[in-house]
Write an enzyme that holds these catalytic residues in place. Structure first.
Site, PDB file in Angstrom:
ATOM      1  N   CYS A   1     -13.582 -60.790 -26.965  1.00  0.00           N
ATOM      2  CA  CYS A   1     -13.355 -59.958 -27.713  1.00  0.00           C
ATOM      3  C   CYS A   1     -13.662 -60.011 -29.513  1.00  0.00           C
ATOM      4  O   CYS A   1     -13.839 -59.222 -30.021  1.00  0.00           O
ATOM      5  CB  CYS A   1     -12.050 -59.108 -27.697  1.00  0.00           C
TER       6      CYS A   1
ATOM      7  N   HIS B   1      -9.979 -55.213 -34.230  1.00  0.00           N
ATOM      8  CA  HIS B   1     -10.168 -55.140 -32.747  1.00  0.00           C
ATOM      9  C   HIS B   1      -9.275 -53.935 -32.289  1.00  0.00           C
ATOM     10  O   HIS B   1      -7.923 -54.422 -32.343  1.00  0.00           O
ATOM     11  CB  HIS B   1     -10.287 -56.420 -32.045  1.00  0.00           C
TER      12      HIS B   1
ATOM     13  N   ASN C   1      -9.728 -50.608 -25.007  1.00  0.00           N
ATOM     14  CA  ASN C   1     -10.059 -51.727 -25.594  1.00  0.00           C
ATOM     15  C   ASN C   1     -11.724 -51.644 -25.065  1.00  0.00           C
ATOM     16  O   ASN C   1     -11.917 -52.058 -23.790  1.00  0.00           O
ATOM     17  CB  ASN C   1      -9.157 -52.870 -25.025  1.00  0.00           C
TER      18      ASN C   1
HETATM   19  O1  UT7 Z   1      -8.680 -58.042 -26.410  1.00  0.00           O
HETATM   20  C1  UT7 Z   1      -7.551 -58.602 -25.776  1.00  0.00           C
HETATM   21  C2  UT7 Z   1      -7.252 -57.826 -24.463  1.00  0.00           C
HETATM   22  N1  UT7 Z   1      -5.817 -58.036 -24.326  1.00  0.00           N
HETATM   23  C3  UT7 Z   1      -4.845 -57.504 -24.870  1.00  0.00           C
HETATM   24  O2  UT7 Z   1      -4.900 -57.456 -25.875  1.00  0.00           O
HETATM   25  C4  UT7 Z   1      -3.603 -57.380 -24.018  1.00  0.00           C
HETATM   26  C5  UT7 Z   1      -2.286 -57.686 -24.994  1.00  0.00           C
HETATM   27  N2  UT7 Z   1      -1.039 -57.241 -24.208  1.00  0.00           N
HETATM   28  C6  UT7 Z   1      -0.741 -55.977 -23.842  1.00  0.00           C
HETATM   29  O3  UT7 Z   1      -1.176 -55.105 -24.549  1.00  0.00           O
HETATM   30  C7  UT7 Z   1       0.672 -55.880 -23.175  1.00  0.00           C
HETATM   31  O4  UT7 Z   1       1.089 -56.802 -22.506  1.00  0.00           O
HETATM   32  C8  UT7 Z   1       0.381 -54.794 -21.785  1.00  0.00           C
HETATM   33  C9  UT7 Z   1       0.068 -53.411 -22.399  1.00  0.00           C
HETATM   34  C10 UT7 Z   1      -0.884 -55.409 -20.946  1.00  0.00           C
HETATM   35  C11 UT7 Z   1       1.702 -54.809 -21.239  1.00  0.00           C
HETATM   36  O5  UT7 Z   1       2.600 -54.351 -21.929  1.00  0.00           O
HETATM   37  P1  UT7 Z   1       3.776 -55.192 -22.069  1.00  0.00           P
HETATM   38  O6  UT7 Z   1       5.074 -54.121 -22.814  1.00  0.00           O
HETATM   39  O7  UT7 Z   1       3.870 -56.610 -22.309  1.00  0.00           O
HETATM   40  O8  UT7 Z   1       4.670 -55.000 -20.613  1.00  0.00           O
HETATM   41  P2  UT7 Z   1       5.055 -56.229 -19.586  1.00  0.00           P
HETATM   42  O9  UT7 Z   1       3.935 -56.726 -18.913  1.00  0.00           O
HETATM   43  O10 UT7 Z   1       6.333 -56.722 -19.938  1.00  0.00           O
HETATM   44  O11 UT7 Z   1       5.682 -54.943 -18.285  1.00  0.00           O
HETATM   45  C12 UT7 Z   1       6.792 -54.377 -18.571  1.00  0.00           C
HETATM   46  C13 UT7 Z   1       7.039 -53.782 -17.292  1.00  0.00           C
HETATM   47  C14 UT7 Z   1       7.260 -54.383 -16.033  1.00  0.00           C
HETATM   48  O12 UT7 Z   1       8.295 -53.822 -15.375  1.00  0.00           O
HETATM   49  P3  UT7 Z   1       9.477 -54.490 -15.202  1.00  0.00           P
HETATM   50  O13 UT7 Z   1       9.283 -56.296 -14.636  1.00  0.00           O
HETATM   51  O14 UT7 Z   1      10.156 -54.786 -16.663  1.00  0.00           O
HETATM   52  O15 UT7 Z   1      10.248 -53.793 -14.225  1.00  0.00           O
HETATM   53  C15 UT7 Z   1       5.765 -54.214 -15.502  1.00  0.00           C
HETATM   54  O16 UT7 Z   1       5.804 -54.180 -14.167  1.00  0.00           O
HETATM   55  O17 UT7 Z   1       6.298 -52.593 -17.050  1.00  0.00           O
HETATM   56  C16 UT7 Z   1       5.673 -52.525 -15.794  1.00  0.00           C
HETATM   57  N3  UT7 Z   1       4.099 -52.258 -15.915  1.00  0.00           N
HETATM   58  C17 UT7 Z   1       3.679 -51.124 -15.969  1.00  0.00           C
HETATM   59  N4  UT7 Z   1       4.548 -49.916 -15.788  1.00  0.00           N
HETATM   60  C18 UT7 Z   1       3.758 -48.735 -15.594  1.00  0.00           C
HETATM   61  C19 UT7 Z   1       3.142 -53.083 -16.193  1.00  0.00           C
HETATM   62  N5  UT7 Z   1       2.057 -52.325 -16.353  1.00  0.00           N
HETATM   63  C20 UT7 Z   1       2.317 -51.099 -16.035  1.00  0.00           C
HETATM   64  C21 UT7 Z   1       1.754 -49.949 -16.134  1.00  0.00           C
HETATM   65  N6  UT7 Z   1       2.364 -48.779 -15.879  1.00  0.00           N
HETATM   66  N7  UT7 Z   1       0.386 -49.928 -16.236  1.00  0.00           N
END
Ligand code: UT7
Length: 309
Positions: free
Chosen positions: A101, A241, A271
């Site tokens: 990216c 970005h 993204n």
């Molecule tokens: O160009 C670079 C590319 N990448 C990035 O910039 C990604 C950077 N990371 C992020 O943007 C975030 O980490 C995400 C948006 C991918 C995830 O957000 P988060 O706040 O870090 O969520 P998490 O992975 O900590 O998940 C929190 C909860 C989990 O459930 P439990 O374990 O708390 O019960 C996940 O299973 O949310 C759950 N979860 C979802 N729920 C609904 C994870 N993805 C989803 C979803 N919908 N799509």
């Protein structure tokens, strides 16, 4: 950007997620998805032709084309060569630059340095993505994030002060596993097993990338400003970005800058990796937010790990 729109509600029919969660955690409302007959070169050519029109430059005047993509058309030949042929840039050398990216930032800097060295006059930089083909539409941690699109800049030698005033490029390969598309290269050549294991999809440790991004973004902005003895007060806006609204928000806090100084369109495109900065830049120009003479910082981060401004 391609026309077809994929909303959060559409995705909630594919995986266990919902519009509220996606908007709260990422700021994304919808993204564009390329049609079957659209490729990184298709979108890249469209962006390139428009950029050349704006610059009032014939494709035959181009000396160099750098294409950067996280979803290139092939391992080889370079997507840049396909674009070079299709726009008729017969004089230009063309190659792809891979920095995930952060690719657009690295590519613009490389093109600017080639011009500054005196070896070339006109360069085209294209960031183009059809990442939707590398996304696992069963993985809710990644499929909500990415979108397709392309953008392009023309850079020209000029005596007018300004242009690319400074640049920083950073990498930390120790984080290579954090964000990767492992299948189909020579480490994991395509096989039934790699397909079975989903190695041809984007793999991401979202939390780790989030931590990394919020750590490096603000710092890179300050480094780029320090090189030219400027502060955040001297700049008109930051074009980051577009990965996640919350990442941009955290960077704004770190830099003690109001969020209004950041160009943000992640809500409409998700993204788009290497294309996100040029798409946001073009929108800012089109809606009058960015004018000739304004000082701007581009800042990005991504797989590699890589980051720069
Ligand atoms: O160009 C670079 C590319 N990448 C990035 O910039 C990604 C950077 N990371 C992020 O943007 C975030 O980490 C995400 C948006 C991918 C995830 O957000 P988060 O706040 O870090 O969520 P998490 O992975 O900590 O998940 C929190 C909860 C989990 O459930 P439990 O374990 O708390 O019960 C996940 O299973 O949310 C759950 N979860 C979802 N729920 C609904 C994870 N993805 C989803 C979803 N919908 N799509």
């Amino acid at each position: 950007v391609p026309e077809p729109v994929l909303t959060n509600d559409d995705i909630s029919k594919l995986v266990d997620t919902n519009d509220q969660w996606i908007r709260d955690r990422t700021g994304i409302r919808e993204r564009r998805i390329a049609r079957e007959n659209e490729f990184p070169s298709t979108l890249g050519v469209e962006a390139a032709v428009k950029a050349l029109q704006v610059a009032n430059l014939a494709p035959t005047e181009l000396d160099l084309i750098i294409c950067t993509s996280s979803s290139p058309e092939y391992i080889f030949p370079a997507t840049a060569c396909i674009i070079q042929d299709q726009i008729g840039a017969t004089k230009a050398g063309a190659f792809d630059l891979q920095a995930a990216c952060t690719g657009f930032i690295f590519a613009v800097n490389m093109a600017a340095q080639a011009i500054r060295s005196g070896s070339i006059k006109n360069a085209l930089v294209v960031g183009t993505e059809v990442l939707s083909r590398f996304v696992n539409w069963k993985d809710r941690g990644t499929c909500i994030l990415f979108g397709d699109g392309a953008g392009a800049f023309v850079l020209q030698a000029s005596d007018i002060p300004g242009g690319i005033m400074s640049a920083v490029m950073h990498s930390d390969g120790s984080g290579a596993d954090t964000l990767t598309l492992p299948g189909g290269g020579s480490h994991f050549p395509a096989s039934e097993l790699t397909i079975h294991e989903g190695k041809h999809f984007v793999h991401m440790d979202g939390k780790e990338v989030f931590r990394f991004a919020t750590r490096v973004m603000g710092r890179a902005v300050l480094e780029a400003l320090e090189q030219v003895k400027m502060t955040t007060d001297d700049i008109h806006c930051i074009i980051p970005h577009q990965a996640n609204y919350r990442i941009i928000e955290t960077a704004a806090k770190y830099l003690k800058m109001p969020l209004e100084k950041f160009v943000i369109n992640v809500d409409r495109y998700g993204n788009t990796s290497t294309a996100s900065i040029p798409i946001a830049t073009v929108e800012a120009i089109q809606n009058g937010r960015l004018k000739s003479g304004d000082k701007v910082v581009f800042v990005g981060f991504g797989g590699g790990l890589t980051w720069g401004a």
